[in-house]
Scaffold this active site. Structure first.
Site, PDB file in Angstrom:
ATOM      1  N   CYS A 139       0.806  -1.217   0.000  1.00 62.51           N
ATOM      2  CA  CYS A 139       0.000   0.000   0.000  1.00 62.51           C
ATOM      3  C   CYS A 139       0.838   1.266   0.000  1.00 62.51           C
ATOM      4  O   CYS A 139       0.296   2.363  -0.092  1.00 62.51           O
ATOM      5  CB  CYS A 139      -0.933   0.009   1.200  1.00 62.51           C
ATOM      6  N   CYS A 459       0.326   2.494   6.450  1.00 65.94           N
ATOM      7  CA  CYS A 459       0.766   1.139   6.765  1.00 65.94           C
ATOM      8  C   CYS A 459       0.729   0.341   5.470  1.00 65.94           C
ATOM      9  O   CYS A 459       0.096   0.750   4.505  1.00 65.94           O
ATOM     10  CB  CYS A 459      -0.161   0.509   7.784  1.00 65.94           C
TER      11      CYS A 459
END
EC number: 2.3.1.155
Lengths: 475, 763
Positions: A139, A459
């Site tokens: 991500c 994250c």
């Protein structure tokens, strides 16, 4: 209004500048700031470092983020990336031949376009003399694309870099099983009919069962939603808190969309379909409606549901990054500086989504800032529970001491400065593209709401994380 | 060497299951003044749910003993009487242990069958009350839930378990020679079906939480949590409690039914079980299998079958009565006393009585990537030790690395490891041909060929490259450690670590100390062994140490028996029917005929006449013909890949015929043959204690059972003497002495025990 005022003061002599600026802030800002000591000063007035090039974002765009399976479903990833690149060219009018390098982030790779950056750049009409490569870091792939660009510029290798990211979740590579692949490869090599027949005779029906791209963490075999549910439970984040946070995200995103604040969005004429002009995942609902949903991962008593998780999204983003002197020489008015950044990683099992907690204090320390210096927080929202667990972790001395090797907590970001224009929960989260959205949101918010420093954090799968300081470019 | 399945399963007891801490009794006296404050149980009410937390003081585990039981019933009575409370949650406050079982010492203190039966009946009554509770009770299980703990849990209306590796459910009573005596034999078949219940109760196997959920043994699973605002374990228990409370509420509100939806297979199974003929067939099959495996030497499994059958065929009352009576009988049996003795011994041998070593061993180096070296490497890397495996040749090294990989990969196939875990464990292993990295080693274990000159050479080579603190351990089965240490510059750092093959399966580690070995070196070796998951005995140096020395006279007798014309198959069946897991002739094949010859020669030289018996010529001829046992494909038997029933090696007939000696008619009955083997073993073991090779009888028993396959039902040579009487053994020895001479002369210590019957190895 305030932002205009504040930026005006920037030109005043520095002795009076900060005091004045802060005396103005309470007018526009929240109760918390009013409660805070009357005079606050930034611990640093700029993050420019001697002998290191300043790196600026000239501008950045993204095509609307759509729920997967909607308008982009017939396209390929490089189509989306190309649209973002074309949008960037249009927005910045940058001459294509000054771009030294192009970097894109992506997560689920389309095997035909494994270097999607190159395919998109060629299609968008960039010079075929401009090299391009693709990076992947779950991500935070787009963040990695940006910081790779920062590295190239800072080290003097390049002056102008385009960084971006793309993800198309409407279509994912589904493979034949390993056994089937092996048989097909062996068949290729077989020379005689006899060899081929004997190979074919080994065929079994189960060879046909397909292999889907992994949704689970490779090292732990746990899906991210499952880990998020455990994380929320570990920090005792209730279902109601999670639903409320998700509702906030959707409401703020709706408001920002309605007020036209999401200026990084560029329209995209999808071949054979209508022009897409805005994100389609923003759906403010009611807490009652959300409470009805069953948990999606830990059944029957978990707390993470479809409504308080980010959804599968198609989208792409792109950003023009330059050395400051180059931008100024070309007559640009940059939007922001890209300052210090860090990457962190931790236990992929129990702390999979705690990247922001680890990265935030580290990047602040590196930049010599404190939490109070930050005017705009832009965190990637993978799950409500993940954001709230990160808040609790950041606000815990115990956690800081026992897991982060720090003496004290960094503190949770004040909510009134946090993801004020919505976040991944509502705007959507095309894995490879979110990083650029975060940076542009921080830059645009600082320009709109006033303030100097933004903090971007995210994250990522693999138990990794990232944070970066964005400093608004003085007007 | 080879161990039986029965011993292997004993391994599932972990040392943490200490059953009662010594500080406990004193607590009863001092605590009596404050009777109202409960020591084992506290409870609070959350809304209308009572949360009962079990926490035995001063102990890592909760055990069902009298105090805990009475406090528990007190609390439950309050709960049942209270108007505010509509449901209850039972949970342990100890991470890693729900209830580890009933207090063994409570049984040990009983003097008669009736007394034990009464204990069982009290337990039955208590759990019946729980079962009939109108307020639903949820057992929230985290950690071991074994024996009595399991029986408690299955009496509750609902069970929620933490899905982690520590949470296991099981009925291990059979391993102690008893049966689940508090209603377990009656409830378990109803809950998981007769076949699964038999499997649990007859093998005593531990069942992990996720498997238990599939079997219907638990109703819900709770995921273990990582660290949050508290340590992971603490928060997980809290979370388990929170989840259990919500389920308890739903049960009392009738939003949730404790009845489980059965799958199609289960429905078919329960239908099949309703046909008497099918049930009879199952009882018969299970009994046949048990008889075959136990040779009728273990009464507990047969009684378990009997009790289950009684309950199903004649109803609950008859079942409970039978359960309590049989429980009493079994608890008083010698087999049970032997097995419980082994359990205590094992707990003892899982502790480091030499204290914590000054320096933890973090880097281990192993010389020789053979079967033993690679085996030692495997049990080291999977405990996180950085291990160097060094061999002289690339081919040898490759074979060893493959052995380690295969060992780990087999665990992946059994789903005990993920492939990712396997890979990261395997990364702890470095294979190499040189001494690079030895300068960081904290311990070197050599497992090179059993040749003193070779061992001397590697010792000198290694000492040139290792740091000062590094320990040199020799894995040898017979070479005296002081001889190996003779060329060492620092003999205080030299020690023997005798592993048993296959290293990853055999639990025993025999550690050998010389006069010069320092205490810290010993402490370090024990610490490494414990880390590797071994049960450890520490013995003094001497020819054959303890284990090999005990085995040698017995092996010598094996040869004589074969020379006397007993064929290997017959001999095997005589030894296994006595309780040895592997027949004596097969054992020679497994160990390797060349190894046996080597050891027999060495020890024969050292001990002389006492170790005589059969002719060494037999082994010599076998070696010269290439009959080295399993590894060469031929020994007493012929071994072929994929052939299960091994046949006798007909080429042996000639050798045996040429060495034939006439049997002595008064000592060659089947029983005499068995006792000739066993008494020589026992006599030598007792002599090891007499000479101070062994420090304690407990270590002698553990070594014999876990290393050499001495019948577990006899509890080891020392327990055997205690339980069956020294005099009887002495009488037999005397009789055989008359026939064969000094080889059977009983040692002084055994004679002393026979002379004064009050003398026991275990007081």
């Amino acid at each position: 209004m305030t932002s205009i005022l504040t930026s005006m003061f920037k030109n005043l002599p520095s002795t009076s500048k900060w005091a004045l600026r802060f005396s103005l802030r309470p007018l526009s800002c929240s109760s918390q700031l009013r409660a805070a000591p009357a005079v606050q000063t930034k611990s640093k007035k700029t993050l420019a470092k001697p002998n290191i090039r300043n790196i600026v974002v000239v501008d950045g765009v993204r095509i609307p983020f759509l729920q997967s399976g909607t308008s982009y479903k017939e396209l390929m990833p490089h189509d989306l990336a190309r649209a973002a690149l074309v949008g960037l060219l249009h927005r910045t009018s940058v001459p294509k031949d000054v771009v030294d390098y192009i970097i894109f982030g992506t997560v689920i790779q389309e095997v035909k376009t494994s270097n999607v950056a190159r395919e998109a750049a060629l299609g968008a009409g960039f010079s075929d003399k401009t090299p391009a490569h693709t990076v992947t870091m779950a991500c935070i792939s787009a963040n990695q694309a940006m910081t790779t660009g920062v590295g190239l510029i800072a080290s003097g290798q390049c002056d102008v870099v385009v960084a971006g990211g793309v993800e198309l979740m409407s279509d994912v590579p589904i493979r034949h099983s390993r056994k089937m692949r092996k048989m097909m490869l062996d068949l290729n090599k077989a020379k005689t009919l006899g060899q081929r027949l004997s190979l074919l005779s080994k065929f079994r029906l189960n060879f046909l069962s397909p292999e889907l791209p992994a949704v689970a963490e490779f090292s732990t075999s746990e899906t991210m939603g499952h880990s998020a549910d455990r994380l929320a439970a570990a920090f005792a984040v209730s279902r109601l808190d999670q639903d409320e946070y998700a509702l906030r995200s959707h409401s703020l995103a709706k408001k920002a969309q309605d007020e036209g604040l999401l200026s990084d969005v560029v329209p995209f004429k999808v071949p054979g379909k209508d022009t897409v002009t805005k994100d389609n995942g923003i759906r403010p609902s009611s807490l009652e409606q959300m409470a009805k949903l069953k948990p999606a991962f830990i059944k029957p008593y978990g707390t993470v549901t479809a409504a308080n998780s980010s959804f599968l999204t198609d989208g792409a983003s792109a950003m023009l990054i330059m050395a400051e002197e180059k931008a100024l020489a070309m007559g640009y008015k940059p939007k922001a500086y890209l300052r210090d950044f860090v990457y962190v990683s931790q236990d992929p099992k129990d702390q999979l989504l705690l990247g922001p907690t680890y990265a935030t204090p580290k990047v602040l320390e590196k930049a010599g800032l404190t939490m109070t210096d930050i005017d705009a927080f832009e965190f990637h929202e993978a799950f409500s529970g993940q954001i709230l667990a990160n808040f609790k972790a950041m606000d815990s001395d115990w956690f800081a001491q026992n897991y982060m090797g720090r003496k004290t907590k960094v503190g949770a970001p004040p909510l009134e400065k946090f993801n004020n224009w919505g976040g991944s929960l509502s705007l959507g989260h095309p894995f490879g593209a979110t990083g650029c959205r975060l940076v542009m949101a921080a830059a645009n918010r600082l320009r709109k709401e006033g303030g100097q420093y933004g903090l971007v954090a995210a994250c990522a799968a693999g138990g990794q994380g990232h944070a970066m300081i964005v400093e608004v470019y003085p007007k | 060497m080879v161990a039986s399945r029965a011993i292997g399963s004993l391994s599932r007891f972990t040392a943490s299951r200490t059953l009662r801490c010594p500080g406990y009794i004193s607590r009863n006296f001092s605590g009596s003044s404050a009777l109202l404050t409960r020591t084992h149980i506290n409870y609070g009410v959350k809304g209308d749910v009572a949360v009962v937390r079990i926490n035995s003081p001063n102990s890592k585990v909760n055990t069902l003993n009298r105090e805990l039981q009475s406090e528990f019933m007190e609390v439950m009575n309050e709960i049942w009487a209270s108007d505010q409370v509509r449901s209850a949650v039972l949970i342990s406050a100890k991470p890693g242990c729900f209830i580890a079982g009933a207090d063994i010492n409570m049984l040990a203190s009983c003097k008669s069958v009736e007394e034990v039966t009464r204990i069982s009946q009290e337990g039955q009554r208590m759990f019946e009350k729980l079962e009939k509770s109108t307020k639903p009770i949820v057992a929230a299980i985290s950690g071991s839930c074994l024996g009595g703990g399991l029986e408690l849990a299955i009496s509750c209306q609902y069970r929620i378990a933490t899905k982690d590796k520590k949470t296991v459910l099981g009925a291990p009573e059979v391993l102690l020679g008893i049966l689940p005596g508090a209603g377990g034999t009656q409830r378990l078949p109803k809950m998981v079906g007769v076949p699964a219940a038999f499997d649990m109760m007859l093998t005593g196997r531990n069942i992990r939480a996720d498997r238990a959920k599939k079997m219907g043994l638990v109703d819900q699973l709770v995921e273990p949590l990582g660290p949050g605002l508290k340590p992971s374990e603490e928060r997980t228990i809290e979370y388990l409690e929170e989840v259990a409370v919500t389920f308890a509420k739903e049960l009392s509100d009738k939003k949730l039914s404790p009845k489980r939806d059965k799958g199609l297979v289960e429905k078919l199974m329960s239908y099949a079980m309703s046909i008497p003929f099918v049930r009879q067939q199952i009882y018969k099959k299970v009994e046949e299998k048990v008889r075959k495996q136990t040779k009728g030497l273990y009464p507990a499994p047969l009684k378990i079958i009997d009790v289950v059958k009684t309950g199903i065929e004649q109803g609950n009352d008859a079942g409970y009565l039978s359960e309590s009576q049989k429980f009493g009988e079994l608890a008083m049996s010698k087999e049970s006393k032997a097995l419980i003795g082994l359990y205590h011994g094992q707990v003892l041998c899982k502790k480091n009585k030499f204290g914590a070593p000054q320096k933890d061993v973090k880097h281990l180096a192993i010389l020789g990537a053979g079967l033993m070296g690679a085996g030692i490497a495997q049990v080291s890397v999977d405990k996180g030790l950085k291990t160097i495996l060094k061999d002289a040749t690339l081919a040898g090294l490759g074979r060893g690395q493959q052995q380690v990989f295969k060992g780990l990969n087999d665990k992946v196939k059994k789903k005990a490891l993920t492939s990712f875990e396997r890979d990261s464990i395997f990364s702890n292993l470095t294979g190499q041909l040189d001494y690079q990295g030895f300068e960081k080693a904290d311990m070197v274990i050599e497992a090179v060929f059993e040749d003193l000159n070779l061992k001397h050479r590697v010792l000198k080579e290694v000492e040139a490259v290792i740091p000062d603190h590094c320990i040199f351990a020799s894995n040898t089965s017979a070479l005296p450690i002081n001889q190996i240490a003779a060329v060492s510059k620092r003999p205080e750092k030299v020690i023997g670590m005798h592993y048993f093959s296959p290293v990853d399966k055999m639990q025993l580690l025999e550690i050998i100390t010389t006069e010069k070995t320092s205490k810290d070196t010993t402490a370090s070796a024990v610490a490494v062994g414990l880390k590797q998951g071994k049960v450890i005995i520490v013995v003094k140096d001497g020819p054959g140490f303890y284990t090999t020395r005990c085995l040698a006279p017995m092996m010598s007798e094996v040869l004589r028996i074969l020379q006397e014309g007993v064929d290997p198959k017959k001999l095997d069946s005589l030894t296994t029917s006595f309780g040895f897991p592997v027949g004596a002739a097969t054992l020679v094949d497994e160990v390797g005929v060349d190894v046996a010859k080597h050891v027999a020669e060495d020890l024969g030289k050292a001990f002389g006449e006492r170790f005589e018996g059969g002719s060494l010529e037999l082994l010599k001829q076998m070696v010269s013909r290439g009959f080295l046992g399993r590894k060469s494909g031929k020994g007493f038997y012929v071994y072929q890949e994929g052939v299960k029933n091994k046949s006798l090696n007909s080429d042996m007939d000639g050798i045996l015929a040429s060495l034939k000696v006439p049997p002595k008619s008064d000592v060659c009955s089947d029983e005499d043959i068995q006792y000739r083997l066993v008494t020589r073993f026992v006599n030598e073991a007792v002599m090891c204690l007499q000479e101070g090779i062994l420090a304690t009888p407990a270590e002698g028993d553990i070594g014999a059972v876990f290393g050499l396959g001495f019948p577990p039902c006899l509890g080891g040579p020392f327990r055997y003497v205690d339980l069956y009487g020294a005099q009887k053994i002495l009488d037999r020895l005397r009789r055989y002495e008359a026939a064969y001479g000094k080889q059977f002369t009983p040692c002084q210590l055994l004679t002393d025990h026979a002379n004064s019957p009050s003398k026991k190895f275990y007081q």
